[in-house]
Design a protein around this motif. Structure first.
Motif, PDB file in Angstrom:
ATOM      1  N   THR A   1      33.665   2.928 -10.442  1.00 41.96           N
ATOM      2  CA  THR A   1      33.229   1.525 -10.243  1.00 41.96           C
ATOM      3  C   THR A   1      32.063   1.117 -11.004  1.00 41.96           C
ATOM      4  O   THR A   1      31.008   1.694 -11.102  1.00 41.96           O
ATOM      5  N   ALA A   2      32.278  -0.015 -11.769  1.00 40.02           N
ATOM      6  CA  ALA A   2      31.547  -0.861 -12.574  1.00 40.02           C
ATOM      7  C   ALA A   2      30.995  -2.001 -11.838  1.00 40.02           C
ATOM      8  O   ALA A   2      31.717  -2.672 -11.733  1.00 40.02           O
ATOM      9  N   ILE A   3      29.696  -2.138 -11.790  1.00 38.41           N
ATOM     10  CA  ILE A   3      29.456  -3.545 -11.109  1.00 38.41           C
ATOM     11  C   ILE A   3      28.253  -4.285 -12.246  1.00 38.41           C
ATOM     12  O   ILE A   3      27.343  -3.741 -12.667  1.00 38.41           O
ATOM     13  N   ASP A   4      28.680  -5.490 -12.696  1.00 39.12           N
ATOM     14  CA  ASP A   4      27.777  -6.143 -13.530  1.00 39.12           C
ATOM     15  C   ASP A   4      26.928  -7.150 -12.813  1.00 39.12           C
ATOM     16  O   ASP A   4      27.386  -7.840 -11.740  1.00 39.12           O
ATOM     17  N   PHE A   5      25.710  -7.021 -13.066  1.00 38.62           N
ATOM     18  CA  PHE A   5      24.771  -7.941 -12.740  1.00 38.62           C
ATOM     19  C   PHE A   5      24.218  -8.830 -13.952  1.00 38.62           C
ATOM     20  O   PHE A   5      24.757  -8.313 -15.220  1.00 38.62           O
ATOM     21  N   GLY A   6      23.569  -9.842 -13.840  1.00 43.69           N
ATOM     22  CA  GLY A   6      22.852 -10.503 -15.217  1.00 43.69           C
ATOM     23  C   GLY A   6      22.554  -9.872 -16.397  1.00 43.69           C
ATOM     24  O   GLY A   6      22.943  -9.853 -17.431  1.00 43.69           O
ATOM     25  N   ASP A   7      21.789  -8.876 -16.006  1.00 43.01           N
ATOM     26  CA  ASP A   7      21.044  -7.935 -16.997  1.00 43.01           C
ATOM     27  C   ASP A   7      21.457  -6.538 -17.172  1.00 43.01           C
ATOM     28  O   ASP A   7      21.099  -6.006 -17.954  1.00 43.01           O
ATOM     29  N   ARG A   8      22.184  -6.062 -16.303  1.00 39.88           N
ATOM     30  CA  ARG A   8      22.621  -4.492 -16.248  1.00 39.88           C
ATOM     31  C   ARG A   8      23.716  -4.350 -15.910  1.00 39.88           C
ATOM     32  O   ARG A   8      24.539  -4.945 -14.865  1.00 39.88           O
ATOM     33  N   ARG A   9      24.522  -3.198 -16.200  1.00 42.57           N
ATOM     34  CA  ARG A   9      25.695  -2.820 -15.742  1.00 42.57           C
ATOM     35  C   ARG A   9      25.579  -1.296 -14.782  1.00 42.57           C
ATOM     36  O   ARG A   9      25.213  -0.496 -15.503  1.00 42.57           O
ATOM     37  N   HIS A  10      25.836  -1.410 -13.556  1.00 41.61           N
ATOM     38  CA  HIS A  10      25.922   0.045 -12.856  1.00 41.61           C
ATOM     39  C   HIS A  10      27.061   0.539 -12.819  1.00 41.61           C
ATOM     40  O   HIS A  10      28.132  -0.149 -12.699  1.00 41.61           O
ATOM     41  N   ILE A  11      27.070   1.829 -13.107  1.00 40.70           N
ATOM     42  CA  ILE A  11      28.591   2.639 -13.125  1.00 40.70           C
ATOM     43  C   ILE A  11      28.503   3.689 -12.473  1.00 40.70           C
ATOM     44  O   ILE A  11      27.537   4.550 -12.340  1.00 40.70           O
ATOM     45  N   TYR A  12      29.261   3.732 -11.125  1.00 40.33           N
ATOM     46  CA  TYR A  12      29.421   4.912 -10.213  1.00 40.33           C
ATOM     47  C   TYR A  12      30.556   5.606 -10.543  1.00 40.33           C
ATOM     48  O   TYR A  12      31.711   5.257 -10.447  1.00 40.33           O
ATOM     49  N   ILE A  13      30.356   6.987 -10.882  1.00 40.81           N
ATOM     50  CA  ILE A  13      31.465   7.891 -11.188  1.00 40.81           C
ATOM     51  C   ILE A  13      31.742   8.789 -10.008  1.00 40.81           C
ATOM     52  O   ILE A  13      30.801   9.661  -9.583  1.00 40.81           O
ATOM     53  N   SER A  14      32.873   8.894  -9.608  1.00 38.26           N
ATOM     54  CA  SER A  14      33.216   9.707  -8.478  1.00 38.26           C
ATOM     55  C   SER A  14      33.133  11.214  -8.656  1.00 38.26           C
ATOM     56  O   SER A  14      32.998  11.687 -10.146  1.00 38.26           O
ATOM     57  N   GLY A  15      33.075  12.141  -7.943  1.00 36.85           N
ATOM     58  CA  GLY A  15      33.243  13.496  -8.099  1.00 36.85           C
ATOM     59  C   GLY A  15      34.393  13.856  -9.292  1.00 36.85           C
ATOM     60  O   GLY A  15      35.655  13.598  -8.888  1.00 36.85           O
ATOM     61  N   THR A  16      34.021  14.348 -10.379  1.00 42.30           N
ATOM     62  CA  THR A  16      35.184  14.504 -11.469  1.00 42.30           C
ATOM     63  C   THR A  16      35.104  15.966 -11.760  1.00 42.30           C
ATOM     64  O   THR A  16      34.090  16.642 -12.170  1.00 42.30           O
ATOM     65  N   ALA A  17      36.585  16.320 -11.905  1.00 45.79           N
ATOM     66  CA  ALA A  17      36.829  17.809 -12.259  1.00 45.79           C
ATOM     67  C   ALA A  17      37.498  17.882 -13.530  1.00 45.79           C
ATOM     68  O   ALA A  17      37.894  17.081 -14.132  1.00 45.79           O
ATOM     69  N   SER A  18      38.185  19.041 -13.821  1.00 50.21           N
ATOM     70  CA  SER A  18      38.994  19.420 -15.070  1.00 50.21           C
ATOM     71  C   SER A  18      40.286  19.224 -14.644  1.00 50.21           C
ATOM     72  O   SER A  18      40.954  20.073 -14.097  1.00 50.21           O
TER      73      SER A  18
END
Length: 396
Positions: free
Chosen positions: A280-297
């Protein structure tokens, strides 16, 4: 790492006699975010190790000043939480100094020969903010500008039961809390962590209970889910099969939130019966937070890539994370912190070398935590921040 023109996180490591601190800091528009990993060194006794973690974090805050530097969230990884639980409750010099936060305690043994490691998230700002510590020790709400951020830790069921019943109760009680605070789970909860005792046995009950709850609030394949990690982890209460941490944000416009898929590399999770977003990406006016789930092969057909080969699985997992970040015009240089989960302790040394060579300054911890699918030897989650300039949205 020096600050670049596109405002990458500034990362640095600090080693002392008693602990190592790895810190990434993103600063823009008078507000800094700090992600910190602290690991004791040269100490065998658990009490002293745990005390050192708290002392180091307290020193970091005091150096910056309690007025402007706010501790928001702690997650502490323990090697043997059942036997360590009494000491956990005794040592809290942060609280003794008037510093409180949401806290998550979980047994996921750190694999660097210590009994505990601490991850902390802090916000340092000159702007006015309001922090509500009164919800219970499990929650903290931060109000800054137009946004309210609700961090929740160690959410457990009130009674014993199987993993389905416990998960059902956890989601129900969390939903009630959100409604009391005028949050909506479906649109405002953006990250969950589900820790499952004996994941090979109990994970299916968690999946089924979450799917049933999501049905009731309209989180279905044609809509969206929530970025999440589901992984082996134990609470200090041996009767609890499931523990959840969560993060929700109020005050966002719908356009500020995007769900990341990287379909060239990964398939939608509902195709194999689970419901979570890859990121999930969340945009604020000055920055973008990106949360990545547990990711595997895994590939875009849902198949395990490189069975029984730990390094190739690590490569593919990071390739998948890079593809997710690329959708949001970010890359691994933007990663603020990593949590690396291993199924087999025998893989630790080779994985430690792999990540130290490729991401030497990124705050990270490697823990023993079997992934929900036995063929996955490794899983990685992360948080990234990218500088943006979107005048239509208020700053973070």
């Amino acid at each position: 790492m020096k600050r670049e023109s596109n405002m990458l996180p500034v990362m640095w490591n600090k080693s002392g006699k008693k602990c190592d601190m790895s810190i990434s800091t993103f600063t823009k528009e008078r507000t800094s975010e700090h992600h910190i990993m602290i690991t004791p060194r040269g100490i065998n006794n658990f009490y002293e190790q745990y005390q050192v973690l708290k002392e180091a974090l307290l020193s970091f805050i005091l150096e910056r000043g309690k007025k402007n530097c706010h501790l928001i969230f702690q997650r502490i990884f323990f090697s043997d939480i059942t036997n360590q639980s009494e000491i956990i409750s005794e040592v809290d010099m942060l609280k003794d100094n008037g510093i409180e936060s949401t806290i998550s305690w979980i047994q996921q043994p750190p694999l660097n020969h210590v009994k505990c490691t601490l991850y902390a998230y802090l916000i340092e700002t000159e702007d006015f903010i309001k922090i509500d510590h009164t919800l219970t020790p499990k929650h903290i709400e931060l109000e800054k500008g137009s946004y309210s951020h609700l961090w929740s830790g160690r959410l457990i069921s009130s009674e014993s039961g199987d993993s389905y019943a416990q998960t059902e109760e956890i989601f129900h009680h969390y939903d009630l809390l959100l409604k009391e605070k005028a949050y909506d789970f479906a649109e405002m909860c953006h990250r969950t962590w589900l820790y499952v005792r004996d994941v090979d046995t109990n994970y299916q009950g968690v999946v089924e209970a979450r799917n049933a709850y999501f049905d009731t609030i309209g989180l279905i394949p044609s809509n969206h889910f929530v970025t999440s990690t589901g992984i082996e982890g134990r609470d200090l209460d041996v009767k609890k099969n499931v523990v959840m941490d969560a993060y929700a944000v109020k005050g966002l416009q719908k356009e500020q939130v995007r769900y990341i898929s990287a379909l060239s590399h990964l398939n939608p999770t509902h195709e194999y019966g689970v419901r979570f977003e890859r990121g999930t990406a969340i945009d604020f006016g000055d920055r973008r937070h990106i949360y990545i789930s547990g990711t595997a092969s895994i590939d875009n057909k849902g198949e395990i890539v490189h069975p029984n080969h730990i390094i190739l699985q690590a490569d593919r997992a990071m390739e998948n994370i890079s593809a997710l970040l690329k959708e949001e015009e970010a890359n691994t240089d933007n990663i603020m912190q990593m949590i690396i989960y291993l199924r087999d302790v025998a893989d630790y040394e080779i994985i430690e070398k792999y990540y130290n060579e490729r991401y030497p300054n990124t705050p990270k911890v490697i823990v023993l935590a079997p992934v929900c699918r036995p063929g996955w030897l490794i899983e990685i989650e992360c948080i990234a921040i990218k500088s943006v300039n979107i005048p239509a949205y208020p700053n973070f």
